[in-house]
Scaffold this active site. Structure first.
Site, mmCIF file in Angstrom:
data_model
loop_
_atom_site.group_PDB
_atom_site.id
_atom_site.type_symbol
_atom_site.label_atom_id
_atom_site.label_comp_id
_atom_site.label_asym_id
_atom_site.label_seq_id
_atom_site.Cartn_x
_atom_site.Cartn_y
_atom_site.Cartn_z
ATOM 1 N N CYS A 266 0.802 -1.226 0.000
ATOM 2 C CA CYS A 266 0.000 0.000 0.000
ATOM 3 C C CYS A 266 0.837 1.280 0.000
ATOM 4 O O CYS A 266 0.351 2.337 -0.381
ATOM 5 C CB CYS A 266 -0.937 0.020 1.207
ATOM 6 S SG CYS A 266 -1.804 -1.535 1.478
ATOM 7 N N HIS B 104 -3.192 7.866 6.420
ATOM 8 C CA HIS B 104 -3.391 6.619 5.684
ATOM 9 C C HIS B 104 -4.867 6.252 5.739
ATOM 10 O O HIS B 104 -5.457 5.881 4.727
ATOM 11 C CB HIS B 104 -2.511 5.526 6.289
ATOM 12 C CG HIS B 104 -2.471 4.268 5.487
ATOM 13 N ND1 HIS B 104 -2.041 4.221 4.177
ATOM 14 C CD2 HIS B 104 -2.825 2.986 5.812
ATOM 15 C CE1 HIS B 104 -2.121 2.978 3.728
ATOM 16 N NE2 HIS B 104 -2.592 2.205 4.704
ATOM 17 N N HIS C 127 -9.680 2.569 -1.027
ATOM 18 C CA HIS C 127 -8.258 2.245 -0.852
ATOM 19 C C HIS C 127 -7.705 1.790 -2.211
ATOM 20 O O HIS C 127 -8.141 0.778 -2.752
ATOM 21 C CB HIS C 127 -8.133 1.119 0.175
ATOM 22 C CG HIS C 127 -6.729 0.899 0.660
ATOM 23 N ND1 HIS C 127 -5.610 1.120 -0.113
ATOM 24 C CD2 HIS C 127 -6.258 0.458 1.872
ATOM 25 C CE1 HIS C 127 -4.526 0.828 0.578
ATOM 26 N NE2 HIS C 127 -4.889 0.426 1.792
ATOM 27 N N SER D 69 14.308 45.876 -55.755
ATOM 28 C CA SER D 69 15.062 47.119 -55.808
ATOM 29 C C SER D 69 15.886 47.291 -54.535
ATOM 30 O O SER D 69 16.839 46.552 -54.305
ATOM 31 C CB SER D 69 14.115 48.300 -56.029
ATOM 32 O OG SER D 69 14.846 49.475 -56.282
#
Length: 993
Positions: free
Chosen positions: A180, A316, A354, A624
C-alpha cells in the site's frame, strides 16, 4: 526559506492521475473539494453482466459497491508506437502509468524529446489481476512464441523501464514495491535521487487496478472490507475499507532549479522518510505505533521543522477498527503535547476507497492541491470518533467541511502518510510553494491580462486529437481571463512535443482566440525564402510595435540607428517610431533619403530576428532596395558598408529630376508597345503586374492609352522615376560609392533584379553590377520563377506590407509553394505588428519548421499547467468474453480507421497467395487489421521481439527458405518481404534442378 532549506527541498511541478470518478487531477480535486464520494452502488444487472452468479447476488454479505474508474480497457497504443497485440497483452496498470507519466511531464511544461537533462522514474504497481483473469484464464489464445512478450508486458519489473523507453528518459529507472505504500515510497526515493544530484527531474508514482472492477466483494466480520461500501475513517462505525483502482504520477525537481526555471510549483516537499516496523508487532499484516511514529519524527527532523507548524495531516486512514487508532496514537506520540483542535486530519480513502499501491500518490496529489488552492476539504462519513481514539489528547481533529486554509504564522504545511502491509511506512512533509514576485497579494495563481497578443500552438499524432486539444486549450483559457498569457503561450510552444498534425491560434489583446490554421507538417521541413520589399511600402510607425515589444528587434534596429546617426547626423530612430516633437510628417517618409535607410533597418532587424529564432533562409530575393538587404544578410557586404551605401543611394536618387511611377496591372508584353519617349518599364513584378517610371507628362499620356485599352493602373506616391532614364545623373557617383564597399561572395543564394537569375559571385563583387542595378528594369518576376524552379518553399515577406506576397501568388499559379506570408502590416492595416509577426511564425511552425519560441519571450516567463494530450482510447483487452466490458457494434470500424490514421501508406490489399499468408501472419502477431502490403512494420508498432515471432512463423510457412532476422529490418513491408521470398524460392528450385 533559507538557502540550506531550499537546497534540501523538492518542488512538485507536474501532476497527473486517473482515479475513481476522475479522468484527471483537476476532476479529482473538484470531487474531493466538493465532498463527493466516488464509491458507487452496483446494480444486479451490472453485476450479472460482469459474471457474478445468482448465489452471490443473493448473499446478504455480498456488498454491491465499487470505486469504478473509467477507461480501464482503453489505451492509445498507436501514440506509444505499440502493436495492437502488445497493447492487448500489456498490464493495464502499466498502460495507466505510461499515460500518467506523459501527462505529468506535460503538466509540468516539459516534453521529454525537448529536455536535455536526465529524468528518472520511480514507480510501482499492484497485483496484476489482468494476467490471471484475462490472459492465463484463456491459454488457448497464447502461442508459444508469445511467452517472452507475455513476460515483458505483465511483470512489474518492466513498469518503470517501459516508461523510460517510450518517453526516452535517460535517468535511473526503478520499480518500487511495498504494497500500500508503494507510490509514496517511490516519491521518497525520487526525492533522494534528486537531492543526490543523480538526475535533473524525476517522475514518481504508482498504479493499482482492480480487475475485474465492476464487481462487489464479500464482507466478513473482523476482516478488512467495509460492510456497507463506505470507508468511514476514524469514525465509530468504521468497520473496514473498500478497494478501488487508480494511478498517479508527480514530476519532481529540486526547488532551487524549479525557481530558477520559473516552473509552476504546486507544493514543496520539505522532507520525507521511510522505515519498516520490523517484527515488533502482532503479525506481519498488523500496523505498528512505533514504526509509524518514528517515520513521522524522522520526516519532520529531515524537513527541519517542528510539529506545531503542521496544519493538516493526510492520513493513511483505511477506516479499519485496528488501523485508525494505531495511526492516531503514532501521530500523537510524534507531535507531542499541543493545543487540542489545532491540526486537521483527513483521508482521501473516504472519497475513492483504498487504491492499494496508488493510495499514497492519491493522498499526495490531494494535499498538493490543498496547498495550491489554500483550502481544506472534508473527510467523509465522520460523525462520532472511534471510541479507541482520544482526540482530546493531541492536536488532531477530523475536518468534515470545506474551509479556507487561513494563513499560518509561517507557511502552510501538511504531512502525508502511507503505510504498507508488511510494515514499510512512509511520511512526507509538504509546504506551500514560495510566493512568486509577480503574485498579486490578493490572488495566488494569476496576474492581470496583458495587452500583448500571443500565439497558441498544439500538435498531435492524429487530426482528431489535434482538434480536441485546441478545443480544450481554448476553453480552458477562456474560462480563466486572468491567466498569465505569456506563460500559457510559452508552455505550449516549448513544453510540448511537435507532432505532425498541428493547429495554431492567435490570442488577441481583448482575450479572444482566433484560429490561424491547421496542417499536417511534412516529414522534412520546407526551405524558407526571404523577400525584402523596396521603396513605397514604408509608412510612419512601421515596425514600431516590434521595436517596443521584441528586445531582439530593438537591439538590431538600434545598432543600425547608431551607425546611421554617425554617417548622416539624422535621428532615424525618431522617424521610425514617430517620436519626434510634434510627430513625423508623413511626407518626410516619402523622401527617398529617409525612406530607403528606414526600410533597410526594418528589413535587416526583422531578418536577423528570424534567423535568431531558428528560421534560416534557403534563398532570398529583394525588390530594388530590398536586394541590398538580401546582400547584407547573405554576408556579401558588411552592415556598415550597406548602411553607408544605402544612405548615399537615397541621397543621390533624391537629387535626380522630378518624375513619377505607375503600377500597371498587366503583363510587360501588353505594356511595352504603349510606352513612349520619357517613360520606361522600371519593374516586371509578375505575369500580370508591372511598374512604369518616367516623366509625369509621359505617364499622363500612358494613362490615356491604358484607359482606352481597359487596363487598370495606379499612380504611386513617389516624386522620382526609379529604374528609368531619370536616374542617369546618379549612376556615376553611385558607382564610385559602390566601389568603396568591400564585396564578398554571398553565403546564401539570392536572385538578381538585373538578370532574374541567382546572382553570381562575380556580379556580387562588381561595383558595375550595383551601378547598373540602379538603372536597370527590376526583373522581379524572373527572380520568382528562378526560385520556384526549386523544391516548394515557404515565402516570407520580411518588411512592411504584402505587395511582394501578392506578386508571388500571381506568378506561382502553376507552381507549388509551401505558403506565402507577410510579417508586417501594410499602411493603414488594423492588425498590430506583433499579431502579424506571430501569425507568420505560426505558419512556419504549421509547415514543420522549428521555431526557437523561447527566444521570443522574456527569460523570466514561466510554465503553467494546461490541458494535456487527449489520448484516443482504443479497446485493448486480451479476452473479450462475457466478463469483459461491452463494446459498441461500430467500435471495430472506428478502430480500423483510427489505426490507419497514423500509417503513411494507403491501404493496398494482398495481390497473391504469398502476400495473403504474410498478411495473416502480421495481423496475428501485431494484432492489427487490416494490414496492407505497403504498411511499414515499425509504423504498425513492430519491434525486435515481435520481429522474432514473425521470422519464426515465416520459417514454418516457407521451410525451403532461410529468412534471416536482419531481413525484416531491411525489408519492412509485406510487398518487399514477398519479393525476397520469391527470389529465394526461385534460387531454391534452381538448386533442386
Amino acid at each position: 526559506m533559507t538557502g540550506a532549506e531550499m537546497e534540501s527541498s523538492i518542488a512538485i511541478i507536474g501532476m497527473s492521475g486517473r482515479f475513481p470518478g476522475a479522468q484527471n487531477v483537476r476532476e479529482f480535486w473538484t470531487n474531493v473539494r466538493e465532498g463527493r464520494e466516488s464509491i458507487l452502488p452496483l446494480s444486479d444487472e451490472m453485476l450479472r453482466k460482469a459474471g457474478v452468479d445468482e448465489v452471490r447476488l443473493a448473499d446478504p454479505q455480498y456488498v454491491k459497491a465499487a470505486p469504478l474508474i473509467a477507461g480501464l480497457d482503453l489505451f492509445d497504443y498507436t501514440f506509444f508506437d505499440m502493436s495492437k497485440r502488445e497493447a492487448d497483452m500489456l498490464d493495464p496498470q502499466h498502460r495507466f502509468l505510461l499515460m500518467c507519466a506523459y501527462e505529468a511531464l506535460e503538466d509540468g511544461g516539459y516534453a521529454s524529446d525537448r529536455y536535455s537533462g536526465e529524468i528518472s522514474v520511480f514507480a510501482g504497481c499492484g497485483f496484476n489481476g489482468y494476467l490471471f483473469q484475462n490472459i492465463l484464464a484463456h491459454p488457448e489464445n497464447i502461442a508459444e512464441e508469445d511467452l517472452q512478450l507475455l513476460l515483458q508486458t505483465n511483470s512489474n519489473d518492466y513498469a518503470s523501464t517501459r516508461i523510460s523507453y517510450k518517453l526516452n528518459l535517460r535517468g535511473i529507472s526503478v520499480n518500487v514495491q511495498s504494497a500500500c505504500s508503494t507510490s509514496l515510497l517511490a516519491v521518497h526515493q525520487a526525492c533522494q535521487n534528486l537531492l543526490m544530484y543523480q538526475s535533473d527531474m524525476a517522475l514518481a508514482g504508482g498504479g493499482s487496478l482492480r480487475i475485474p472492477d465492476e464487481e462487489g466483494y464479500m464482507y466478513r466480520e473482523g476482516g478488512i472490507f467495509s460492510p456497507d461500501g463506505h470507508c468511514r475513517a476514524f469514525d465509530a462505525d468504521a468497520r473496514g475499507t473498500v478497494f478501488g483502482s487508480g494511478a498517479g504520477m508527480v514530476l519532481l525537481k529540486r526547488l532551487e532549479d524549479a525557481l530558477k526555471d520559473h516552473d509552476h510549483i504546486y507544493a514543496v516537499i520539505r522532507g520525507s522518510a521511510a522505515n519498516n516496523d520490523g517484527s515488533g508487532k502482532v503479525g506481519y499484516t498488523a500496523p505498528s505505533v512505533r514504526g509509524q511514529r518514528d517515520v513521522i519524527v524522522e520526516a519532520l527532523a529531515i524537513a527541519g521543522i517542528t510539529p506545531d507548524t503542521i496544519d493538516y495531516i493526510e492520513a493513511h486512514g483505511t477506516g479499519t477498527p485496528l488501523g485508525d487508532p494505531i495511526e492516531i496514537a503514532a501521530l500523537q506520540e510524534a507531535f507531542g503535547e499541543r493545543e487540542s483542535g489545532r491540526c486537521a486530519i483527513g483521508s482521501v480513502k473516504t472519497n475513492i476507497g483504498h487504491l492499494n499501491a496508488a493510495s499514497g500518490i492519491a493522498g499526495l496529489i490531494k494535499t498538493a492541491w490543498m496547498l495550491e488552492q489554500r483550502e481544506i476539504p472534508p473527510s467523509l462519513h465522520y460523525c462520532t470518533p472511534n471510541p479507541a481514539i482520544d482526540f482530546d489528547k493531541g492536536p488532531f481533529y477530523v475536518n468534515t467541511r470545506l474551509r479556507s486554509w487561513d494563513e499560518s504564522v509561517g507557511p502552510r504545511r501538511a504531512g502525508v502518510s502511507s503505510f504498507g502491509i508488511g510494515g514499510t511506512n512512509v511520511h512526507v512533509v509538504l509546504e506551500e510553494a514560495p510566493r512568486s514576485p509577480r503574485e498579486d497579494s490578493g490572488k495566488h495563481e494569476v496576474r492581470p491580462v496583458e495587452a500583448a497578443e500571443e500565439v497558441l500552438l498544439v500538435s498531435a499524432k492524429t487530426p482528431d486529437a489535434a482538434g480536441r486539444l485546441i478545443d480544450s486549450v481554448e476553453s480552458y483559457l477562456l474560462e480563466r481571463p486572468n491567466i498569465d498569457k505569456a506563460a500559457a503561450a510559452f508552455t505550449l510552444q516549448t513544453g510540448r512535443s511537435g507532432f505532425a498534425h498541428r493547429q495554431a491560434a492567435l490570442w488577441d489583446r481583448q482575450g479572444g482566440i482566433q484560429r490561424i490554421g491547421q496542417r499536417k507538417a511534412p516529414d522534412a521541413a520546407p526551405g524558407v525564402i526571404f523577400m525584402f520589399p523596396g521603396q513605397g511600402s514604408q509608412y510612419v510607425g512601421m515596425a514600431a510595435g516590434l521595436y517596443d515589444q521584441f528586445p531582439l528587434f530593438r537591439t538590431y534596429a538600434d545598432e543600425c540607428f547608431h551607425k546611421l546617426n554617425l554617417l548622416t547626423g539624422k535621428d532615424y530612430g525618431a522617424l521610425l517610431l514617430d517620436r519626434s516633437e510634434g510627430g513625423v510628417d508623413p511626407a518626410e517618409l516619402q523622401r527617398t533619403s529617409v525612406a530607403q535607410p528606414l526600410l533597410f533597418v526594418v528589413e535587416y532587424a526583422l531578418a536577423k530576428c528570424l534567423v535568431d529564432w531558428g528560421i534560416r533562409p534557403a534563398a532570398m530575393i529583394g525588390h530594388s532596395l530590398g536586394e541590398y538587404t538580401a546582400a547584407c544578410m547573405a554576408g556579401a557586404v558588411s552592415l556598415e558598408d550597406a548602411l553607408a551605401l544605402i544612405a548615399e543611394r537615397g541621397f543621390l536618387m533624391e537629387q535626380t529630376p522630378a518624375g513619377g511611377m505607375m503600377a500597371v496591372f498587366a503583363s510587360n508584353e501588353q505594356i511595352e508597345p504603349l510606352l513612349s519617349e520619357g517613360c520606361s518599364l522600371s519593374a516586371v513584378n509578375s505575369k500580370t503586374s508591372c511598374t512604369v517610371a518616367g516623366e509625369k507628362v509621359a505617364l499622363d499620356r500612358l494613362a490615356v492609352l491604358l484607359q482606352r485599352a481597359g487596363i487598370e493602373y495606379r499612380l504611386l506616391e513617389v516624386n522620382h522615376g526609379f529604374h528609368s532614364s531619370l536616374m542617369d545623373s546618379a549612376l556615376e557617383p553611385f558607382g564610385r560609392a559602390a566601389a568603396r564597399c568591400k564585396w564578398t561572395a554571398p553565403n546564401i543564394p539570392f536572385a538578381s533584379n538585373v538578370t532574374g537569375d541567382f546572382i553570381t559571385d562575380e556580379q556580387t563583387k562588381s561595383a558595375e553590377y550595383w551601378r547598373s542595378h540602379l538603372r536597370s528594369t527590376v526583373q522581379f518576376a524572373r527572380g520568382i520563377d528562378t526560385l520556384l524552379r526549386g523544391e516548394p518553399c515557404l515565402w516570407l515577406e520580411v518588411g512592411p506590407g504584402r505587395t511582394l506576397s501578392q506578386f508571388v501568388l500571381q506568378q506561382s499559379v502553376s507552381a507549388e509553394t509551401a505558403g506565402v506570408y507577410s510579417l508586417l502590416p501594410r499602411r493603414q492595416e488594423q492588425a498590430s505588428d506583433r499579431a502579424l509577426l506571430l501569425k507568420g511564425l505560426a505558419q512556419c511552425w504549421l509547415s514543420g519548421i522549428t521555431v526557437q519560441w523561447e527566444r521570443l519571450h522574456d527569460p523570466a516567463t514561466g510554465r503553467i499547467p494546461l490541458p494535456t494530450y487527449p489520448f484516443e482510447g482504443k479497446r485493448c483487452w486480451f479476452h473479450s468474453g462475457s466478463e469483459g466490458r461491452d463494446e459498441p457494434a461500430d467500435r471495430a470500424e472506428e478502430q480500423e480507421s483510427s489505426i490507419r490514421s497514423h500509417i503513411s501508406a494507403d491501404y493496398i490489399p494482398p495481390e497473391d497467395g504469398v502476400q495473403e499468408k504474410l498478411v495473416q501472419v502480421w495481423e496475428q502477431v501485431l494484432g492489427v487489421k487490416p494490414i496492407g502490403i505497403r504498411d511499414d512494420f515499425f509504423e504498425l508498432g513492430g519491434h525486435s521481439l515481435l520481429a522474432t515471432q514473425i521470422i519464426s512463423r515465416l520459417r514454418n510457412l516457407f521451410p525451403q527458405i532461410d529468412f534471416r532476422f536482419d531481413r525484416l529490418f531491411a525489408y519492412t513491408t509485406i510487398e518487399e518481404i514477398a519479393g525476397q521470398i520469391e527470389i529465394q524460392m526461385i534460387e531454391y528450385l534452381e538448386n533442386q534442378v
